[in-house]
Design a protein around this motif. Sequence first.
Motif, short mmCIF file in Angstrom:
data_model
loop_
_atom_site.label_atom_id
_atom_site.label_comp_id
_atom_site.label_asym_id
_atom_site.label_seq_id
_atom_site.Cartn_x
_atom_site.Cartn_y
_atom_site.Cartn_z
N LEU A 157 -6.17 3.80 -5.32
CA LEU A 157 -5.28 2.85 -6.00
C LEU A 157 -4.58 1.95 -4.99
O LEU A 157 -4.48 0.73 -5.19
N GLY A 158 -4.08 2.55 -3.91
CA GLY A 158 -3.41 1.75 -2.89
C GLY A 158 -4.36 0.74 -2.26
O GLY A 158 -3.97 -0.41 -2.00
N LEU A 159 -5.61 1.13 -2.02
CA LEU A 159 -6.60 0.23 -1.42
C LEU A 159 -6.87 -0.96 -2.33
O LEU A 159 -6.88 -2.11 -1.88
N VAL A 160 -7.07 -0.70 -3.61
CA VAL A 160 -7.40 -1.77 -4.56
C VAL A 160 -6.23 -2.76 -4.69
O VAL A 160 -6.40 -3.98 -4.57
N VAL A 161 -5.04 -2.23 -4.94
CA VAL A 161 -3.88 -3.10 -5.16
C VAL A 161 -3.55 -3.90 -3.90
O VAL A 161 -3.31 -5.11 -3.96
N GLY A 209 1.20 12.46 -9.72
CA GLY A 209 0.06 13.35 -9.94
C GLY A 209 -1.31 12.78 -9.69
O GLY A 209 -2.31 13.44 -10.01
N ALA A 210 -1.42 11.58 -9.10
CA ALA A 210 -2.75 10.99 -8.88
C ALA A 210 -3.51 11.69 -7.75
O ALA A 210 -4.73 11.54 -7.63
N ARG A 211 -2.80 12.41 -6.87
CA ARG A 211 -3.40 13.14 -5.76
C ARG A 211 -4.33 12.23 -4.94
O ARG A 211 -3.91 11.19 -4.47
N ASN A 214 0.83 -1.21 0.00
CA ASN A 214 0.00 0.00 0.00
C ASN A 214 0.86 1.25 0.00
O ASN A 214 0.59 2.22 -0.73
N LEU A 215 1.92 1.25 0.82
CA LEU A 215 2.82 2.40 0.89
C LEU A 215 3.42 2.72 -0.47
O LEU A 215 3.41 3.87 -0.93
N VAL A 216 3.96 1.70 -1.15
CA VAL A 216 4.62 1.92 -2.44
C VAL A 216 3.63 2.44 -3.48
O VAL A 216 3.91 3.42 -4.19
N VAL A 217 2.46 1.82 -3.56
CA VAL A 217 1.48 2.21 -4.57
C VAL A 217 1.00 3.64 -4.34
O VAL A 217 0.91 4.45 -5.27
N VAL A 218 0.67 3.96 -3.08
CA VAL A 218 0.14 5.29 -2.77
C VAL A 218 1.17 6.38 -3.05
O VAL A 218 0.88 7.40 -3.69
N ILE A 219 2.41 6.17 -2.58
CA ILE A 219 3.43 7.20 -2.74
C ILE A 219 3.79 7.40 -4.22
O ILE A 219 3.88 8.54 -4.70
N VAL A 220 3.98 6.29 -4.94
CA VAL A 220 4.35 6.40 -6.36
C VAL A 220 3.24 7.08 -7.16
O VAL A 220 3.49 7.98 -7.98
N SER A 221 1.99 6.67 -6.94
CA SER A 221 0.88 7.26 -7.69
C SER A 221 0.69 8.73 -7.33
O SER A 221 0.41 9.57 -8.20
#
Length: 496
Positions: free
Chosen positions: A178-182, A170-172, A159-166
């Motif tokens: 995205l982090g929740l789904v992945v 610019g995903a704001r 979750n950390l990696v997906v949220v920070i990268v997105s």
Amino acid sequence: MRKAQSFGASATSGMMWVSISVLSSKALLFIMQIVLGFILDVRDYGIFAVVSVALTLVAGLQNAGVSKMLIQKQDQYQALVRNYTDFALYMGIIGACVLVAIGRIFSSLYHNPELFYVVGLAAVSVPFTSLISIQVARFSIDLRFREMFMIDFCVAATNLVVVIVSAYFGARYYSIGLGLVVSTIVRYLLNMRIPTPMPTFGLSMSEFLQILGQVKWLIITAFLTGLSQQGDYFVLGRAISAESLGYYYFGFQLTANIGQLLAQGIGNTLFPIFAAMRQDPQALNRAFLRASSVIHFACSTLCLGVVGFAPWLMHFVWHGKWDMAAVTAVAIALTLPMRMLSPIGCVTLDSFGKWRLRTALLVLDAISMMLAALLGAYVDDLRGASIAVALQRLVSGMVDFSFAVRVLGGGARDIAGFAARAFMPFWLPAAALVALNHTQPLLAFDMRSAILSALRTLAAIGIFTAMVYSVDRQLIKEVSGVLRKLVLRRAPAADR
């Protein structure tokens, strides 16, 4: 007797694994919050708060109670698990559709069209979350706590990696969805190491309605639990500005992550043990008080860290950007150890099947939470809401704990005795930290302020530990013994 002792030891060992999981997962969440605090602005966190409310409204559908039913009826697991798995799939799909509809309503209610798309993205995770409840039931029945918490850590890291990268690209506010789904899909795949039936659409309507009748109180309970935890965001989204809501959410999450992770661990660890022990009330009462003391001690230690060190750390890390959120973080930390008596009290009521009592308590909790937030916001905006909600959480924790003690055959003297042993050692050093931070604030960007703030906090934790030792030596010895066993258990594995 030996079986009761085994369950008691499992409860303590399980809760220590929870503590380890809390510390590691909390570290990852804190890293994520540090980075997002730079990337995102206050209004983005206001959207996070509203999205969390939307997810709360489908909590009873994505966690429809089949996990608790399987644990409570674990001797019938093989006969029930096939139909319960299909039921979980159906409820997850229904929950996803309802969540999309809620996204449309919220986009109009809060005058933000982006909410529909953010909530719609989060809806993808709902069917997977529903199926995960079946997997968690199997893990819990087998008391495989160590594996559960290792998976928790892997999921938190994902979750950390997906949220920070997105968010960086610019995903704001979409980054949280995205982090929740992945991370939910990753959890489902990791949990497949334990055999559970694959979901199908083979459940008949009559079978669906039969199971729905069995879990209806659990569905209502799950919904009310979520509302009691997130209802303040729902009210404050209309009562205060978007900026104030963002500060409130940021500060609340900074502290509440401790409680959320502990509450999850309490449910996964203690419910199967308490359900198996309910035929021996005396042994269950001992395990209940033992676990309550361990949970309160662990949470108090962490919260003293928040009260003493968080104001300086928030000012230093984000260069004053989130200073207004510090009042919420500290206020919640001052009452969180008392609030953590609520989940263990609720687990005890669940193990006895007291669904209607649980529902009544949750209705009271949810309504009082929203009223407290509304009244506090009316009196003093952000600060008033923070203090009012913190006080409400203290009272609700004690109410749930008191009912659990009554169910176990205890009385007012038992409740008062536990409160005296647990609360005074925490509140005295916590009050001293608040007074020092108010009269002698340490908010400079230098090492002197950092060291003094850390020393204050460590001194408070030391005083708290000494006071606990003076009134409950067995608790300190027990925690130390379990920690020593865990270290020794991990050492041979490392040598290999």
